[in-house]
Design a protein around this motif. Structure first.
Motif, PDB file in Angstrom:
ATOM      1  N   PRO A 188       0.886  -1.328   0.100  1.00 17.90           N
ATOM      2  CA  PRO A 188      -0.170   0.154  -0.040  1.00 17.90           C
ATOM      3  C   PRO A 188       0.774   1.228  -0.083  1.00 17.90           C
ATOM      4  O   PRO A 188       2.055   1.258   0.177  1.00 17.90           O
ATOM      5  N   VAL A 189      -0.040   2.373  -0.153  1.00 21.02           N
ATOM      6  CA  VAL A 189       0.739   3.797  -0.310  1.00 21.02           C
ATOM      7  C   VAL A 189       1.757   3.917   0.753  1.00 21.02           C
ATOM      8  O   VAL A 189       2.635   4.466   0.772  1.00 21.02           O
ATOM      9  N   ASP A 190       0.997   3.598   2.166  1.00 22.91           N
ATOM     10  CA  ASP A 190       2.014   4.050   3.305  1.00 22.91           C
ATOM     11  C   ASP A 190       2.833   2.935   3.791  1.00 22.91           C
ATOM     12  O   ASP A 190       3.028   2.665   4.903  1.00 22.91           O
ATOM     13  N   CYS A 191       3.311   1.954   3.070  1.00 22.09           N
ATOM     14  CA  CYS A 191       4.119   0.902   3.138  1.00 22.09           C
ATOM     15  C   CYS A 191       5.588   1.346   3.722  1.00 22.09           C
ATOM     16  O   CYS A 191       6.021   2.598   3.521  1.00 22.09           O
ATOM     17  N   ASP A 192       6.438   0.692   4.407  1.00 25.09           N
ATOM     18  CA  ASP A 192       7.781   1.062   4.879  1.00 25.09           C
ATOM     19  C   ASP A 192       8.479   1.539   3.818  1.00 25.09           C
ATOM     20  O   ASP A 192       9.258   2.682   3.832  1.00 25.09           O
ATOM     21  N   ARG A 193       8.678   0.822   2.682  1.00 25.38           N
ATOM     22  CA  ARG A 193       9.775   1.260   1.654  1.00 25.38           C
ATOM     23  C   ARG A 193       9.187   2.504   1.016  1.00 25.38           C
ATOM     24  O   ARG A 193       9.843   3.502   0.593  1.00 25.38           O
ATOM     25  N   CYS A 194       7.885   2.757   0.844  1.00 27.05           N
ATOM     26  CA  CYS A 194       7.351   3.999   0.401  1.00 27.05           C
ATOM     27  C   CYS A 194       7.679   5.154   1.113  1.00 27.05           C
ATOM     28  O   CYS A 194       8.098   6.154   0.654  1.00 27.05           O
ATOM     29  N   GLN A 195       7.563   4.940   2.497  1.00 34.70           N
ATOM     30  CA  GLN A 195       7.827   5.949   3.501  1.00 34.70           C
ATOM     31  C   GLN A 195       9.377   6.104   3.509  1.00 34.70           C
ATOM     32  O   GLN A 195       9.826   7.680   3.691  1.00 34.70           O
ATOM     33  N   ASP A 196      10.310   5.476   3.028  1.00 35.33           N
ATOM     34  CA  ASP A 196      11.639   5.465   2.905  1.00 35.33           C
ATOM     35  C   ASP A 196      12.010   6.510   1.684  1.00 35.33           C
ATOM     36  O   ASP A 196      12.581   7.429   1.901  1.00 35.33           O
ATOM     37  N   ILE A 197      11.012   6.123   0.702  1.00 40.03           N
ATOM     38  CA  ILE A 197      11.372   7.090  -0.686  1.00 40.03           C
ATOM     39  C   ILE A 197      10.711   8.611  -0.277  1.00 40.03           C
ATOM     40  O   ILE A 197      11.569   9.325  -0.576  1.00 40.03           O
ATOM     41  N   TYR A 198       9.690   8.468   0.359  1.00 45.42           N
ATOM     42  CA  TYR A 198       9.192   9.715   0.728  1.00 45.42           C
ATOM     43  C   TYR A 198      10.322  10.673   1.600  1.00 45.42           C
ATOM     44  O   TYR A 198      10.547  11.811   1.371  1.00 45.42           O
ATOM     45  N   ASP A 199      10.522  10.160   2.585  1.00 45.47           N
ATOM     46  CA  ASP A 199      11.812  10.802   3.481  1.00 45.47           C
ATOM     47  C   ASP A 199      12.839  11.023   2.719  1.00 45.47           C
ATOM     48  O   ASP A 199      13.521  12.272   3.447  1.00 45.47           O
ATOM     49  N   THR A 200      13.337  10.280   1.940  1.00 43.31           N
ATOM     50  CA  THR A 200      14.395  10.689   0.994  1.00 43.31           C
ATOM     51  C   THR A 200      14.144  11.926   0.335  1.00 43.31           C
ATOM     52  O   THR A 200      15.193  12.748   0.145  1.00 43.31           O
ATOM     53  N   VAL A 201      13.094  11.868  -0.233  1.00 45.49           N
ATOM     54  CA  VAL A 201      12.936  13.085  -1.038  1.00 45.49           C
ATOM     55  C   VAL A 201      12.460  14.349  -0.340  1.00 45.49           C
ATOM     56  O   VAL A 201      13.031  15.160  -0.776  1.00 45.49           O
ATOM     57  N   VAL A 202      11.994  14.215   0.762  1.00 42.67           N
ATOM     58  CA  VAL A 202      11.896  15.671   1.648  1.00 42.67           C
ATOM     59  C   VAL A 202      13.121  15.844   2.130  1.00 42.67           C
ATOM     60  O   VAL A 202      13.446  16.966   1.954  1.00 42.67           O
TER      61      VAL A 202
END
Length: 569
Positions: free
Chosen positions: A279-293
């Motif tokens: 899902p959109v809020d998966c762990d790997r998704c969050q890692d990518i979001y945090d990297t972009v941020v």
């Protein structure tokens, strides 16, 4: 590593695609010929070349910039006046390769400054546009069927610019089956498919899919003015475009109506279908979001999403491209792709199929025989079975037990004579585990997933027809075989005027007209049975075709199905 791979990629892949995208020779007189179409928002003026009218860059949504960046598309309601559509239109911001990566990725940065990926121009966030092509002389009364094209590119790159349908349209006219070709531009990479809990909470997920859906709605509102029949739309895509075709079938759990009418009546998927995804809020998704941020300089602020929206274009582009791309060691463990969010995609696509939550329409779906070869060029450090297991485990499925991946790998023959490109004996083993990895990646993302999709679809909708294929027409190409995206050469452009391109284009155009690839094809083209009849594929070669039992690598498929809840991208 560079010495071994650079000539291969540049000669066998990039050069061949470059040949597929020739710039037509245009005289001054030809460039001056125009045509126009009046739609509800104004008059669009297109160019006329070689019997085909082209209307490029027609806006269908407000520019997704500023506060509309990372927001669902907003329908364009302003007038266009007289709009110059004589060009090919803009492209959305691209992710050609990760801005941070290994040596091969850096080398590719130079190599791909040639046609394949760098064919797009005019990159801009203001890119939500349509490209329409039609035979010259088509009028608003023609009521021609419509191909709605969704481009591929790993959800990271691509543009309607790369796909000139002139030869396809000319073929349709020659067959007495003229049609309209409409291609949608949609946001890719982090502009269109950024994920994370902040994205989910804001309702900003799967934006590229929403762009595509709004493009389909634009067709319903406007294609009649171009001479198209909005009741006869077939959605067609390749690679990420094919995955998008299925996602459009599954959007909102299968809701594909607009103003009380169906958005499409048929589907064609070249190399892609359902992809089981986290899902959109998966762990790997969050890692990518945090990297972009972090890369955008937004760490520590209260509202990181607002910060990303306010970042200048170059800063945001570099931030979203700082994560691994498809042309990297991570390969098809994509950083950006459609993901379940509970609304737009209610569940993982495989679950939506199994529960019948998709728009079941007649469909053609198939693969290139060697889908995984291109995506396995970057992992030459993998020389043992244990290293292969660790790569798949850590890069693709880090949340599962290592033994689960061991079981998967063990279903694939370790012999140098096995693997992809298939049926090539001891040849093409670029590194010790290349052919085995290529077989696994090709199967999990494309070939065996296709079969599982067909099985699930048949179980819930047994009366909906489907036809499936395996393309082997590039057998013998060193290292790559019949590689992923080589169908753009044969099927879309018909670069080689052989049986394969003739037959497939004829099947597709007949399907567009009648929802059956056999209706109206010439007598020298083999009858294509529905997949459900004997679970057979039409296998295409350069100068012939044959029926092939769709049962190869059955043990691998059964293992993947048994672990489908674990093997999520």
């Amino acid at each position: 590593m560079y010495t071994a791979l650079a000539p291969l990629i540049s000669a066998a892949f990039l050069t061949s695609i470059a040949a597929a995208l020739p710039a037509p020779t245009r005289t001054l007189e030809e460039r001056a010929v125009t045509a126009s179409v009046v739609i509800s928002q104004g008059t669009v003026v297109g160019s006329v070349i070689g019997g085909v009218e082209n209307y490029g860059g027609i806006p269908f949504a407000e520019p997704p910039t500023g506060n509309l960046r990372l927001k669902p598309p907003q329908r364009l309601n302003s007038t266009l006046g007289t709009f110059d559509a004589t060009g090919i239109g803009p492209s959305c911001p691209q992710m050609f390769f990760s801005t941070k990566g290994d040596l091969i990725t850096s080398v590719l940065g130079d190599l791909i400054n040639t046609p394949l990926l760098q064919t797009v121009t005019g990159q801009t966030e203001d890119c939500l546009t349509m490209r329409v092509q039609r035979p010259s002389g088509t009028t608003s009364n023609s009521k021609l069927p419509v191909f709605f094209w969704i481009f591929g590119g790993g959800f990271e790159l691509g543009s309607p610019q790369m796909y000139d349908a002139s030869s396809l349209i000319a073929n349709g006219v020659k067959q007495g089956k003229p049609f309209i070709f409409a291609a949608v531009n949609y946001r890719v990479g982090g502009f269109g498919f950024l994920a994370g809990k902040e994205i989910l909470a804001d309702g900003a997920s799967n934006l590229g899919l929403l762009d595509q859906r709004m493009g389909l709605e634009w067709v319903q509102d406007n294609i009649a003015a171009f001479g198209g029949d909005p009741d006869k739309v077939t959605i067609w895509g390749e690679s990420a475009g094919a995955i998008s075709v299925f996602d459009q079938m599954a959007l909102y759990g299968g809701q594909n109506t607009y103003k009380g009418k169906k958005l499409f009546r048929g589907a064609i998927m070249n190399s892609g279908s359902m992809i089981p995804t986290d899902p959109v809020d998966c762990d790997r998704c969050q890692d990518i979001y945090d990297t972009v941020v972090r890369e955008a300089g937004c760490s520590g602020v209260t509202d990181t999403l607002a910060c990303l929206r306010s970042a200048d274009y170059k800063t945001f582009l570099n931030a979203v491209n700082s994560v691994p791309g498809i042309l990297s060691y991570n390969s098809v463990a994509l950083s950006y792709l459609p993901r379940p969010d509970g609304v737009i995609l209610p569940e993982s696509p495989d679950l939506l199929v199994a529960s019948g939550q998709y728009a079941a329409v007649p469909m053609i779906i198939g693969d290139q025989e060697d889908e995984g070869t291109i995506f396995s060029l970057f992992q030459s450090n993998i020389t043992t079975t244990d290293q292969l297991v660790d790569y798949i485990w850590k890069i693709f499925f880090p949340a599962v037990e290592r033994d689960d991946v061991v079981g998967l790998v063990n279903t694939y023959d370790a012999s140098i004579t096995a693997g992809s490109p298939f049926n090539t004996g001891i040849f093409n083993a670029v590194y010790p585990q290349f052919k085995r990895l290529a077989a696994i990646l090709g199967d999990m993302v494309f070939t065996l997933t296709r079969r599982t999709f067909l099985q699930s679809a048949l179980a819930v909708n047994p009366n909906v027809p489907s036809w499936s294929y395996l393309a082997s027409y590039d057998y013998g190409t060193p290292i790559l075989g019949t590689f992923h995206a080589s169908d753009i050469l044969q099927v879309f452009y018909g670069i080689l005027p052989n049986y394969a391109s003739k037959a497939i284009q004829s099947y597709y155009i007949s399907f567009l007209y009648t929802l059956d690839p056999n209706n109206g094809t010439s007598s020298d083209i083999q009858k294509w049975p529905q997949w459900k009849e004997n679970r057979q594929l039409m296998q295409f070669w350069n100068n012939k075709s044959n029926l092939l039992a769709d049962n190869f690598r059955a043990a691998s498929q059964q293992y993947i199905i048994a672990n489908s809840k674990k093997f999520l991208i």
